[in-house]
Design a protein around this motif. Structure first.
Motif, mmCIF file in Angstrom:
data_model
loop_
_atom_site.group_PDB
_atom_site.id
_atom_site.type_symbol
_atom_site.label_atom_id
_atom_site.label_comp_id
_atom_site.label_asym_id
_atom_site.label_seq_id
_atom_site.Cartn_x
_atom_site.Cartn_y
_atom_site.Cartn_z
ATOM 1 N N PRO A 84 17.529 -47.696 18.943
ATOM 2 C CA PRO A 84 16.911 -46.231 18.668
ATOM 3 C C PRO A 84 15.797 -46.481 17.737
ATOM 4 N N CYS A 85 15.121 -45.231 18.216
ATOM 5 C CA CYS A 85 14.221 -44.844 17.618
ATOM 6 C C CYS A 85 14.641 -43.350 16.707
ATOM 7 N N ASN A 86 13.816 -43.209 15.692
ATOM 8 C CA ASN A 86 14.345 -41.932 15.091
ATOM 9 C C ASN A 86 12.982 -40.649 15.182
ATOM 10 N N GLY A 87 12.106 -40.688 16.302
ATOM 11 C CA GLY A 87 11.120 -40.497 16.424
ATOM 12 C C GLY A 87 10.731 -40.386 17.581
ATOM 13 N N GLU A 88 10.105 -39.694 18.798
ATOM 14 C CA GLU A 88 9.088 -39.541 19.470
ATOM 15 C C GLU A 88 8.304 -40.760 19.572
ATOM 16 N N MET A 89 8.389 -41.834 20.818
ATOM 17 C CA MET A 89 7.532 -43.042 20.237
ATOM 18 C C MET A 89 6.504 -42.919 21.748
ATOM 19 N N ILE A 117 15.907 -46.666 23.835
ATOM 20 C CA ILE A 117 15.005 -45.651 23.458
ATOM 21 C C ILE A 117 15.001 -45.189 23.615
ATOM 22 N N ASP A 118 14.822 -43.553 23.541
ATOM 23 C CA ASP A 118 15.126 -42.113 23.818
ATOM 24 C C ASP A 118 12.958 -41.230 23.432
ATOM 25 N N ASN A 119 12.777 -41.020 24.677
ATOM 26 C CA ASN A 119 11.265 -40.357 24.125
ATOM 27 C C ASN A 119 10.359 -41.008 24.188
ATOM 28 N N LEU A 120 10.357 -41.625 24.715
ATOM 29 C CA LEU A 120 9.279 -42.678 24.942
ATOM 30 C C LEU A 120 8.108 -43.022 26.104
ATOM 31 N N ARG A 160 15.696 -43.428 28.043
ATOM 32 C CA ARG A 160 15.944 -41.571 28.896
ATOM 33 C C ARG A 160 14.849 -40.960 27.900
ATOM 34 N N ASN A 161 14.083 -40.210 29.207
ATOM 35 C CA ASN A 161 13.122 -39.376 29.083
ATOM 36 C C ASN A 161 11.328 -40.264 29.422
ATOM 37 N N GLY A 162 11.521 -40.749 29.842
ATOM 38 C CA GLY A 162 10.130 -41.968 29.273
ATOM 39 C C GLY A 162 8.965 -41.467 29.993
HETATM 40 C C1 LIG Z 1 14.397 -36.308 22.515
HETATM 41 O O1 LIG Z 1 14.462 -35.461 23.534
HETATM 42 C C2 LIG Z 1 14.839 -34.608 22.901
HETATM 43 C C3 LIG Z 1 14.421 -32.999 23.563
HETATM 44 O O2 LIG Z 1 13.291 -32.874 23.271
HETATM 45 C C4 LIG Z 1 15.574 -34.860 22.111
HETATM 46 O O3 LIG Z 1 16.805 -33.154 21.616
HETATM 47 C C5 LIG Z 1 16.173 -35.508 21.281
HETATM 48 O O4 LIG Z 1 15.869 -35.333 19.630
HETATM 49 C C6 LIG Z 1 14.670 -36.917 21.149
HETATM 50 N N1 LIG Z 1 14.690 -38.406 20.510
HETATM 51 C C7 LIG Z 1 14.147 -38.767 20.078
HETATM 52 C C8 LIG Z 1 14.733 -39.630 19.786
HETATM 53 O O5 LIG Z 1 13.078 -38.198 19.880
#
Ligand SMILES: *[C@@H]1O[C@H](CO)[C@@H](O)[C@H](O)[C@H]1NC(C)=O
Ligand SMILES: *[C@@H]1O[C@H](CO)[C@@H](O)[C@H](O)[C@H]1NC(C)=O
Ligand SMILES: *[C@@H]1O[C@H](CO)[C@@H](O)[C@H](O)[C@H]1NC(C)=O
Ligand SMILES: *[C@@H]1O[C@H](CO)[C@@H](O)[C@H](O)[C@H]1NC(C)=O
Length: 400
Positions: A84-89, A117-120, A160-162
Motif C-alpha cells: 500500500p501507498c500513503n496517498g493517491e497514486m 494499491i488503493d486509489n491508483l 481498489r479504486n482504480g
Molecule cells: C483512497 O480514497 C478513499 C476515498 O476517497 C480514502 O478514504 C482513502 O483514504 C484513500 N486511500 C489512499 C491510500 O489514498
C-alpha cells in the motif's frame, strides 16, 4: 487597510499552518520523474530499477503522487509496483514503455504489475509496446502445445479504486490488460491493438473482480476483446469497438473444483467488426457446478461477425467432435439479448447450445435482426435446452 492587514496575517499564518499539518497531510501534488531516478529513454537501457526507485519514493509520499514517465522510449524489464501507498497514486505515462523482445522475460508471466494499491490512476496518452511478435510462437497452446507463461502487459492485482485511461497497448505478448481481485476500476479511452492471428492476446481479461466499468475502448486483437471469468461481478461495458478479435466473452466457466460465479454483466452500445464471435457465454463440458446469471447484451451492431450470438456449453477443445452432447453443470440464467442488428458471416447467426443437465433459464431474445448473404442463406438460428421468451422482431426465427 482592512485587506492589507488580512494579507499580512495570512502571510504569517501560512508557514505556521503548514508546519502544524505537515506530519499528518501533504496537500500538494508531488511529481516523481523517473528521469531523475536514472531512467534513460534510449530504447535499450533496462529502466526497471530506476522506475522502482521512483515508485518507492512516490508511494511513501503522503499527498498525491505523480510518477511521471516523460516522452521518449523506455525499455523496461518486468516490474511490480507494490503498495500500500500513503496517498493517491497517479502514473503518468507520456512516453512509450517497451518490453524486451528476448528472454528471460519469456519465462515470467508479468511485465508491468500494480498490486495492493488503493486509489491508483494510470493514464497519460502513452504506449505500452509488448513486442509480442518475438513471443507469439511460444503461445501456440492448442496447435503445438508450446505454451510458456508469457507476460500480460498490464496487470492490476488487488487494486481498489482504480482508473486506466488514455493509454494504448500494442502487440502484447499475452493479454493486454488483466484485472484480478480488483474492486471499483474504471477503464476508458483505451486502445488495444495486436494482429488478428496473435494467439491469446485478450484485450481486457477480468477475474475475481467487482464493480468494473469499461467504456470508450477500441480493441482489435487476436483473442477476446473482453473476457470475464470466474468471480466477475457488476461489470458495465459500454461504447466498445471490437475487431478483429473473438468478441466479448463470458467464460470458459466450470473447469475448477470451486463454484464459479459470474453475475451482473451489462454490455451496451458495442460494435463488432469482422470478429469470430459477437457476444458469447461458454462453459466446459463436462464441468463442475457453477452459475452465470443476470447478463445483458443490448444495442449491438454486428458487421460480418462469424457467431454473432452464441452460448456454447459444450466447450472442450481437446475432445474432438462429440455431436453437441453437453453435460456441463454450469447454470446459465437471466440472460437478455436485445437490439442486436447487422450481418453474420456464417449461416448460423444465433446459436444457443445449453446443457442437457441444467438447461438455460429465462433467456430473452428481443429485436434481433441478423442477415446472412452467403451460400446456403438466409441466416438460421439453433437452440437446444433453452427455456426463455422472445419479443419484437426475431430474425433469423426458430428459437424460443
Ligand atoms: C483512497 O480514497 C478513499 C476515498 O476517497 C480514502 O478514504 C482513502 O483514504 C484513500 N486511500 C489512499 C491510500 O489514498
Ligand atoms: C468510476 O465511475 C463511476 C461512475 O462513472 C464513479 O462513480 C466511480 O467513482 C468511478 N471510480 C473510480 C475509481 O474512478
Ligand atoms: C447507449 O447509447 C444510447 C443511444 O445513443 C444512449 O442513449 C445511452 O446513454 C448509451 N448508454 C451507455 C451506457 O452509454
Ligand atoms: C472492419 O473490418 C474490415 C475487414 O477486416 C476492414 O477492412 C475494415 O476496415 C474494418 N472497419 C473498421 C471501421 O475498422
Amino acid at each position: 487597510m482592512a485587506s492589507s492587514s488580512t494579507f499580512g496575517i495570512a502571510l504569517v499564518l501560512i508557514p505556521f499552518w503548514c508546519a502544524v499539518n505537515a506530519s499528518t497531510y501533504f496537500p500538494v501534488t508531488k511529481f516523481f520523474n523517473v528521469v531523475n531516478y536514472g531512467a534513460r529513454s534510449d530504447g535499450t537501457t533496462d529502466n526497471s530499477q530506476a522506475f522502482l526507485r521512483a515508485w518507492r519514493d512516490a508511494c511513501k509520499w503522503k499527498g498525491k503522487s505523480r510518477l511521471l514517465i516523460p516522452r521518449g522510449t523506455y525499455m523496461l524489464n518486468s516490474v511490480t509496483f507494490i503498495g500500500p501507498c500513503n496517498g493517491e497514486m497517479t502514473v503518468l505515462i507520456r512516453g512509450t514503455l517497451k518490453a524486451p523482445s528476448i528472454p528471460p522475460l519469456f519465462f515470467t508471466n508479468t511485465w508491468i504489475v500494480f498490486r495492493y494499491i488503493d486509489n491508483l490512476t494510470v493514464k497519460g496518452g502513452g504506449y505500452l509496446d509488448g513486442q509480442g511478435a518475438s513471443a507469439w510462437r511460444y503461445n501456440d497452446c492448442f496447435k503445438n502445445a508450446r505454451c510458456l507463461p508469457l507476460p500480460i502487459s498490464l496487470r492490476f492485482d488487488f487494486i481498489r479504486n482504480g482508473q486506466i485511461k488514455y493509454l494504448r497497448s500494442i502487440n502484447s505478448k499475452k493479454a493486454h490488460i488483466n484485472l484480478f481481485a480488483c474492486n471499483n476500476i474504471n477503464i476508458s479511452y483505451v486502445r488495444l491493438t495486436a494482429p488478428e492471428n496473435s494467439p491469446n492476446t485478450d484485450g481486457i481479461h477480468i477475474g475475481s473482480s467487482t464493480n468494473i466499468k469499461i467504456s470508450r475502448v477500441n480493441i482489435g486483437t487476436g483473442d477476446d476483446c473482453i473476457s470475464m471469468v470466474s468471480g466477475s461481478q457488476n461489470i458495465d461495458i459500454s461504447d466498445v469497438f471490437c475487431g478483429p478479435g473473438h468478441g466479448i466473452s463470458i467464460g470458459s466457466l466450470g473447469r475448477s473444483f470451486q463454484k464459479e460465479y459470474v453475475m451482473g454483466i451489462n454490455v451496451v452500445n458495442a460494435t463488432f467488426n469482422s470478429t469470430q464471435n459477437g457476444v458469447r457465454i461458454k462453459t466446459w463440458s463436462p464441468s463442475y457446478s457453477s452459475l452465470a446469471s443476470n447478463i445483458k447484451f443490448q444495442n449491438i451492431i454486428m458487421q460480418n461477425v462469424n457467431n454473432p450470438i452464441i452460448i456454447d456449453q459444450d466447450y472442450c477443445p481437446f475432445c474432438g467432435l462429440r455431436g453437441g452432447q453437453s453435460i456441463s453443470q454450469v447454470q446459465i440464467k437471466d440472460v437478455t439479448f436485445r437490439n442486436i442488428w447487422g450481418t453474420s458471416s456464417s449461416k448460423l447467426a444465433i446459436s444457443l447450445q445449453c446443457s442437457q443437465v441444467v438447461p438455460c433459464q429465462n433467456v430473452k431474445l428481443a429485436n434481433i435482426d441478423l442477415a446472412y448473404k452467403g451460400p446456403g442463406g438466409p441466416a438460421a438460428a439453433s437452440c437446444s435446452n433453452v427455456i426463455g421468451t422472445s419479443y419484437g422482431k426475431l430474425v433469423p426465427p426458430g428459437c424460443l
